[in-house]
Scaffold this active site. Structure first.
Site, PDB file in Angstrom:
ATOM      1  N   TRP A 103       0.836  -1.208   0.000  1.00 22.59           N
ATOM      2  CA  TRP A 103       0.000   0.000   0.000  1.00 22.59           C
ATOM      3  C   TRP A 103       0.863   1.246   0.000  1.00 22.59           C
ATOM      4  CZ3 TRP A 103      -4.327  -0.442  -2.146  1.00 22.59           C
ATOM      5  CH2 TRP A 103      -5.100  -1.589  -1.999  1.00 22.59           C
ATOM      6  N   ASP A 172      -1.823   6.446   6.565  1.00 17.27           N
ATOM      7  CA  ASP A 172      -2.879   5.631   5.979  1.00 17.27           C
ATOM      8  C   ASP A 172      -3.237   4.573   7.023  1.00 17.27           C
ATOM      9  OD1 ASP A 172      -4.449   3.818   4.635  1.00 17.27           O
ATOM     10  OD2 ASP A 172      -3.044   3.461   2.980  1.00 17.27           O
ATOM     11  N   LYS A 196     -12.517  -1.904   5.906  1.00 12.62           N
ATOM     12  CA  LYS A 196     -11.817  -2.908   6.698  1.00 12.62           C
ATOM     13  C   LYS A 196     -12.345  -2.904   8.136  1.00 12.62           C
ATOM     14  CE  LYS A 196      -8.830  -2.931   3.120  1.00 12.62           C
ATOM     15  NZ  LYS A 196      -8.054  -1.984   2.348  1.00 12.62           N
TER      16      LYS A 196
HETATM   17  C1  LIG Z   1      -7.414  -1.419   1.361  1.00  8.18           C
HETATM   18  C2  LIG Z   1      -6.353  -0.418   1.559  1.00  8.18           C
HETATM   19  C3  LIG Z   1      -6.196   0.688   0.715  1.00  8.18           C
HETATM   20  C4  LIG Z   1      -7.069   0.898  -0.506  1.00  8.18           C
HETATM   21  O1  LIG Z   1      -8.362   1.203  -0.162  1.00  8.18           O
HETATM   22  P1  LIG Z   1      -9.484   1.519  -1.254  1.00  8.18           P
HETATM   23  O2  LIG Z   1     -10.600   1.994  -0.410  1.00  8.18           O
HETATM   24  O3  LIG Z   1      -9.757   0.242  -1.980  1.00  8.18           O
HETATM   25  O4  LIG Z   1      -8.973   2.570  -2.158  1.00  8.18           O
HETATM   26  C5  LIG Z   1      -5.193   1.577   0.996  1.00  8.18           C
HETATM   27  N1  LIG Z   1      -4.382   1.418   2.049  1.00  8.18           N
HETATM   28  C6  LIG Z   1      -4.483   0.370   2.873  1.00  8.18           C
HETATM   29  C7  LIG Z   1      -3.546   0.242   4.033  1.00  8.18           C
HETATM   30  C8  LIG Z   1      -5.472  -0.587   2.662  1.00  8.18           C
HETATM   31  O5  LIG Z   1      -5.590  -1.632   3.487  1.00  8.18           O
END
Ligand SMILES: *Cc1c(COP(=O)(O)O)cnc(C)c1O
Length: 359
Positions: A103, A172, A196
């Site tokens: 990511w 993030d 998530k």
């Molecule tokens: C799933 C995830 C993303 C991407 O998320 P989207 O909502 O699909 O754009 C980015 N960073 C992390 C750490 C993730 O787990």
């Protein structure tokens, strides 16, 4: 009804009580004669949901007065672009990013299109199986911000504590937001796609320090500007009303459980049970991640060979445990045990691991 234990990495399991409330309220939301997704986003009916959601995030995470909460579309992926556009914004500017895994790599690729990027630490040579000591991390001179990924969902790596940097810290937190207490005050900006740990796909939570909004260049188009959303309390355009409604229910569920510290205690027990099952398997199950940075959300492990992994995953499915296949880029097994995964689900998996190993 037959609910599976759902270990998917995202979209991911939601609390059953949240789904049941949503089901009950779907056709006639609290006597309004319509669904919450059928009403105007300017109505009093929706406004209560929207504000409860923002207030719930502030209350549960302890967001200080200096920061504001935004509810946006576009997933965490859009933040890979919005962060540099808003906080760096220009070819002559730079940012720091920690390359901790898949990511972070995506965040780097997009930021490079906007400004120059210093990769201040790179885990790739080690195969993304560890993280740097937070005390060893400093931002570069002139850097607009330092970006890290608090939990690498694919590699199963999680920061324990965070660096103290000159430049504002951006995180993030898509896959571990609200799984443990964090000191929001220490971050310039936090973002997380909801699917998530918080709710369904479609809403992204952004928490930004208000004084960073002064940096946003006027050339940033309206939707892409944090200032637009901050000025309008995330009602500049139609927000993702239904995901926000579900998010509000999830926040109520966290509150009922006793808040984030209570959730964190449960999460610690769940992760400890799974890692013990791996570590006490006489090497049958192996976790490739540095023990100091093993994720409490995404537990990755290998079996002796890929054939055994295939049989393990298929057998788990038959036993009502789904979503255990590792990400296609890394293979293996991954058990995502977000907030909404009950301890009974982890216990069932641990029991299955024992059974499978003994053959
Ligand atoms: C799933 C995830 C993303 C991407 O998320 P989207 O909502 O699909 O754009 C980015 N960073 C992390 C750490 C993730 O787990």
């Amino acid at each position: 009804m037959n609910r599976a234990f759902n270990f998917y990495a995202g979209p991911a399991t939601l609390p059953q009580s949240v789904l049941e409330t949503a089901q009950r309220e779907l056709v006639d939301y609290r006597g309004a004669g319509m669904s919450i997704m059928e009403t105007s986003h300017r109505s009093a009916l929706y406004d209560e949901v929207h504000q409860a959601c923002v207030d719930g995030i502030v209350r549960l995470l302890g967001v200080p007065e200096t920061h504001t909460v935004l509810l946006l579309g576009g997933g965490a992926t859009l933040q890979f672009a919005m962060v540099p556009m808003n906080l760096a914004g220009g070819a002559e500017t730079s940012c720091d990013i920690i390359a901790s895994g898949s990511w972070a790599k995506k965040a780097i690729d997009d930021a490079k299109k906007i400004c120059s990027v210093n990769v201040v630490w790179d885990g790739k040579p080690e195969g993304y199986n560890t993280l740097p000591d937070s005390a060893s991390i400093a931002s570069s001179p002139g850097s607009s911000y330092l970006h890290l990924t608090s939990n690498e969902t694919i590699q199963g790596l999680q920061w324990r504590d965070f660096p103290q940097t000159e430049a504002p810290l951006v995180a993030d937190m898509s896959s571990d937001i609200m799984s443990r207490p964090v000191d929001v005050d220490r971050f310039g900006l936090i973002y997380a796609g909801a699917q998530k740990n918080l709710g369904p796909a479609g809403v992204t939570v952004v928490i930004v320090q208000k004084d960073l909004l002064d940096r946003v260049p006027d050339t940033v188009p309206a939707y892409l500007s944090y200032r637009t959303h901050a000025d309008k309390n995330s009602l500049y355009n139609t927000p993702p009303v239904y995901p926000i409604y579900i998010l509000r229910l999830v926040l109520d569920w966290i509150t009922e459980l006793g808040g984030i510290q209570a959730i964190a205690d449960i999460n610690r027990r769940k992760a400890a049970a799974l890692y013990s099952a791996i570590d006490e398997s006489d090497g049958y199950y192996r976790c490739p991640v540095d023990p100091a940075y093993r994720s409490m959300m995404n537990v990755v492990f290998r079996l002796p060979d890929e054939d055994a992994e295939k049989r393990f995953i298929a057998g788990a499915e038959e036993a009502g445990m789904v979503g255990l296949k590792g990400h296609r880029s890394v293979g293996g097994v991954r058990a995502s045990i977000y907030n909404a995964m009950p301890e009974s689900g982890v216990a069932a998996l641990v029991e299955y691991m024992e059974r499978f190993r003994r053959g």
